[in-house]
Scaffold this active site. Structure first.
Site, PDB file in Angstrom:
ATOM      1  N   SER A  18      23.271  -2.434   2.212  1.00  0.00           N
ATOM      2  CA  SER A  18      22.412  -3.233   2.740  1.00  0.00           C
ATOM      3  C   SER A  18      22.901  -4.360   3.734  1.00  0.00           C
ATOM      4  O   SER A  18      23.172  -5.454   4.001  1.00  0.00           O
ATOM      5  CB  SER A  18      22.237  -4.233   2.069  1.00  0.00           C
ATOM      6  OG  SER A  18      21.579  -3.419   0.885  1.00  0.00           O
ATOM      7  N   GLY A 363      -0.474  -1.811  -4.935  1.00  0.00           N
ATOM      8  CA  GLY A 363       0.497  -2.197  -5.943  1.00  0.00           C
ATOM      9  C   GLY A 363      -0.418  -1.525  -7.142  1.00  0.00           C
ATOM     10  O   GLY A 363      -1.118  -1.256  -6.935  1.00  0.00           O
ATOM     11  N   CYS A 390      -5.413  -0.976   0.162  1.00  0.00           N
ATOM     12  CA  CYS A 390      -5.387  -0.011  -0.950  1.00  0.00           C
ATOM     13  C   CYS A 390      -5.290  -0.974  -2.256  1.00  0.00           C
ATOM     14  O   CYS A 390      -6.190  -1.350  -2.158  1.00  0.00           O
ATOM     15  CB  CYS A 390      -3.199   0.503  -1.158  1.00  0.00           C
ATOM     16  SG  CYS A 390      -3.896   2.065  -2.041  1.00  0.00           S
ATOM     17  N   HIS A 516      -2.735   2.571   3.647  1.00  0.00           N
ATOM     18  CA  HIS A 516      -1.892   2.030   4.535  1.00  0.00           C
ATOM     19  C   HIS A 516      -1.631   1.859   6.272  1.00  0.00           C
ATOM     20  O   HIS A 516      -1.039   2.459   6.685  1.00  0.00           O
ATOM     21  CB  HIS A 516      -0.974   2.147   3.416  1.00  0.00           C
ATOM     22  CG  HIS A 516      -0.680   2.067   2.309  1.00  0.00           C
ATOM     23  ND1 HIS A 516       0.056   0.696   1.542  1.00  0.00           N
ATOM     24  CD2 HIS A 516      -1.787   2.669   0.803  1.00  0.00           C
ATOM     25  CE1 HIS A 516      -0.162   0.917   0.147  1.00  0.00           C
ATOM     26  NE2 HIS A 516      -1.020   1.717   0.734  1.00  0.00           N
ATOM     27  N   GLU A 518      -0.437  -0.098   7.223  1.00  0.00           N
ATOM     28  CA  GLU A 518       1.613  -0.338   7.916  1.00  0.00           C
ATOM     29  C   GLU A 518       2.129   0.532   8.232  1.00  0.00           C
ATOM     30  O   GLU A 518       3.070   0.056   9.397  1.00  0.00           O
ATOM     31  CB  GLU A 518       1.893  -1.472   7.067  1.00  0.00           C
ATOM     32  CG  GLU A 518       1.772  -0.864   5.627  1.00  0.00           C
ATOM     33  CD  GLU A 518       0.961  -0.660   4.779  1.00  0.00           C
ATOM     34  OE1 GLU A 518      -0.525  -0.537   4.706  1.00  0.00           O
ATOM     35  OE2 GLU A 518       1.366  -0.763   3.319  1.00  0.00           O
TER      36      GLU A 518
END
Ligand code: GLN
Length: 577
Positions: A18, A363, A390, A516, A518
């Site tokens: 990360s 989700g 969604c 979606h 995005e």
């Protein structure tokens, strides 16, 4: 297709995970593309899962979906947002996929009786996939997941080590991304972790040509010199990736540090200086948001895990930059809404700001679903812009069915398998699915937009294509009753007659989409739905500041106007969206 040989940049990570290896790769890709090169990027994930589709968001963060329906690592989202190239199934593979192929080859007898081993069979399969994904490109950036020294990544390191001999040393560059921590007590940066991880890497026969050092604050030249000496790289090849305010600043920071200059030198590529105008514009918008701040409430159950909504938060943020405002996202726990009510939960989540729009993302599962349904109702009844994505669209349909169309107990079969009123139901094609992995409705599907809808004005097109990842759908048996109750079915998939977009009219901005959007929004080309949503949120914010206009709702209600909501919409500026 380019006739030049593909040049490979292999990127490994050291010290800790990360530290932004994916973003470093994406930014380098952006810089090389800005120099006119044809760039692609691959992510090699050493875990044994075949893809991240079956992993919990707690384990993996977002699952990114490509046009061709691959469920991939979220780094592919970064690549698409930074590089013009569209990702596909070829851009991400895992140990699971590599072994699946090797074992299938063995069962077919392809190895002609030989003993099947990590070297050469597994490493050959890794290289075959790298060649496949890089075909036709000037540059292929290959990111190896995990950190050097992980047991799982050994075959990947061996494969990329061999590649240098396979394609020629002039076509290969190794880049190592490490962390240079600042130790407060000693008041200094520490280079030892970097020295150790480079030592580990060289132990595998890989000598990095460039080291990218992540640090909280800028490293001074002496530190770069020290890293250069200990790690056997030129001083100007120690590149400092200092923490940035916005990730879209990273290409500019790395360019300032000379990263793309060093890469083209080391790989012997002739290009002009990069054209970084678009990136400079994005960063300038971030530093000076002329229209202030807008607050979006994101209603979900993984509120502590912002990584699970990576593409979504990025889409909101970079679309904000396009509208010259800073988007503040407040995460609202849908289970808290269930316990404490909508208004209280929103007020607490917003703190000193107030909510300008509500977004319910995708989700899975029943947990927290009633809270999401309550949020959809709250948005509809209070003229707050609402964007359901969604699952967010599915809860909006349920809410409308219950509270406007009067279908008591309306729900999704996902929430209640025995329900009599599944306004959202399992797709026909999903009914006999036994294998969980890779079996959802995945990837790009066409959608016809109905004329004269808000969505048709937003897209300025009658036919679009968007990416999906779900098993449940709007139940066509309820189409008529919901339409009669006023819901607008604004988008239909022509190939299977599925409802993809719903709108609630007489509301400033209320849209639910089964796909979606995005996944397709990038900082240089923000998605039209997000652009319009942010604009509606800004209008809502500004209207709150001019109570004169808002009081219109009360006046109209009092006077019993025949269709007050239409007037309110006019006042709220819905038609200008
Ligand atoms: N759980 C829902 C379905 O499978 C929605 C999925 C999603 O939001 N991606 O249909």
């Amino acid at each position: 297709m380019s006739s030049r040989p593909t040049k490979y940049i292999f990127v490994t990570g050291g010290v800790v995970s990360s530290i932004g290896k994916g973003l470093s790769c994406a930014s380098l890709g952006a810089l090389l593309e800005a120099r006119g090169l044809k760039v692609t990027a691959l992510k090699l994930d050493p875990y044994i899962n075949v893809d991240p589709g079956t992993m919990s968001p707690f384990q993996h963060g977002e699952v990114f979906v490509t046009d061709d329906g691959a469920e991939t690592d979220l780094d592919l989202g970064h690549y698409e947002r930074f590089i013009g190239m569209k990702m596909s199934k070829l851009n991400n593979f895992t140990t699971g996929q590599v072994y699946e192929t090797v074992i299938a080859n063995e069962r077919r007898g392809d190895y002609l009786g030989r003993t099947v081993q990590v070297i050469p069979h597994v490493t050959d399969e890794i290289k075959r996939r790298i060649f496949l994904g890089s075909k036709g490109f000037d540059i292929c950036i290959v990111e190896i997941g995990g950190t050097v020294g992980d047991i799982e990544s050994l075959p990947f390191l061996e494969a990329i080590r061999q590649m240098r001999a396979d394609v020629g040393s002039e076509n290969v560059l190794y880049m190592h991304v490490t962390l240079v921590p600042y130790i407060n007590a000693a008041n200094e940066f520490k280079t030892k972790p970097t020295q150790h991880s480079v030592k580990e890497l060289t132990g595998f026969g890989i000598l990095p040509g460039i080291i990218i050092c992540r640090s909280e604050k800028k490293l001074d030249p002496q530190l770069k010199q020290k890293i250069s000496h200990f790690c056997n790289v030129n001083e100007n090849c120690v590149i400092n990736a200092v923490d940035v305010e916005t990730i879209y600043e990273l290409p500019l920071v790395l360019h300032e540090e000379g990263l793309d200059d060093r890469v083209v030198e080391l790989l012997n590529i002739w290009t002009g200086a990069p054209n970084l105008k678009a990136w400079k514009k994005i960063v300038a918008a971030h530093k000076n948001p002329k229209r202030g701040e807008v607050t979006i409430a994101m209603v979900g159950k993984y509120v502590d895990l912002t990584e699970s909504y990576k593409s979504l938060t990025e889409a909101l943020i970079h679309t904000g930059l396009d509208s010259n405002c800073r988007v503040q996202i407040v995460f609202v726990d849908s289970e808290k809404i269930e316990k404490e009510g909508v208004e209280k939960t929103f007020a607490e989540a917003a703190g000193t700001s107030s909510i300008d729009a509500i977004l319910t993302p995708g989700g899975f599962g029943v947990r927290g679903s009633e809270g999401k349904i309550a949020a959809a109702r709250y948005a509809r009844e209070n003229n707050i812009p609402y964007f359901g994505i969604c699952l967010g669209m599915q809860v909006a349909v349920i809410e409308f069915a219950r509270n406007v169309a009067g279908i008591t107990g309306a729900t999704s079969r996902e929430f209640d398998p025995e329900t009599k009123n599944a306004v959202i139901d399992l797709m026909e094609s999903q009914k006999n699915v036994e294998q969980k992995g890779g079996s959802m409705r995945l990837g790009a599907y066409p959608c016809d937009i109905q004329p004269k809808t808000l969505t048709s004005r937003i897209y300025e097109s009658e036919s679009i294509s968007e990416r999906h990842r779900h098993r449940f759908e709007f139940n066509n048996r309820y189409r008529q009753i919901l339409e009669e109750a006023g819901m607008v079915l604004a988008g239909i998939c022509p190939s299977n007659n599925l409802v993809e977009i719903v709108e609630v009219p007489n509301h400033p901005w209320y849209i639910g989409v089964q796909f979606h959007p995005e996944f397709k929004s990038t900082p240089r080309a923000p998605h039209p739905l997000f652009k319009s949503f942010i604009r509606a949120a800004l209008e809502h914010r500004d209207l709150k500041k001019t109570p004169g206009k808002l009081s219109l709702k009360k006046d109209l209600d009092k006077n019993g106007a025949s269709d007050p909501s239409r007037e309110i919409n006019k006042a709220l500026g819905a038609s200008s969206v």
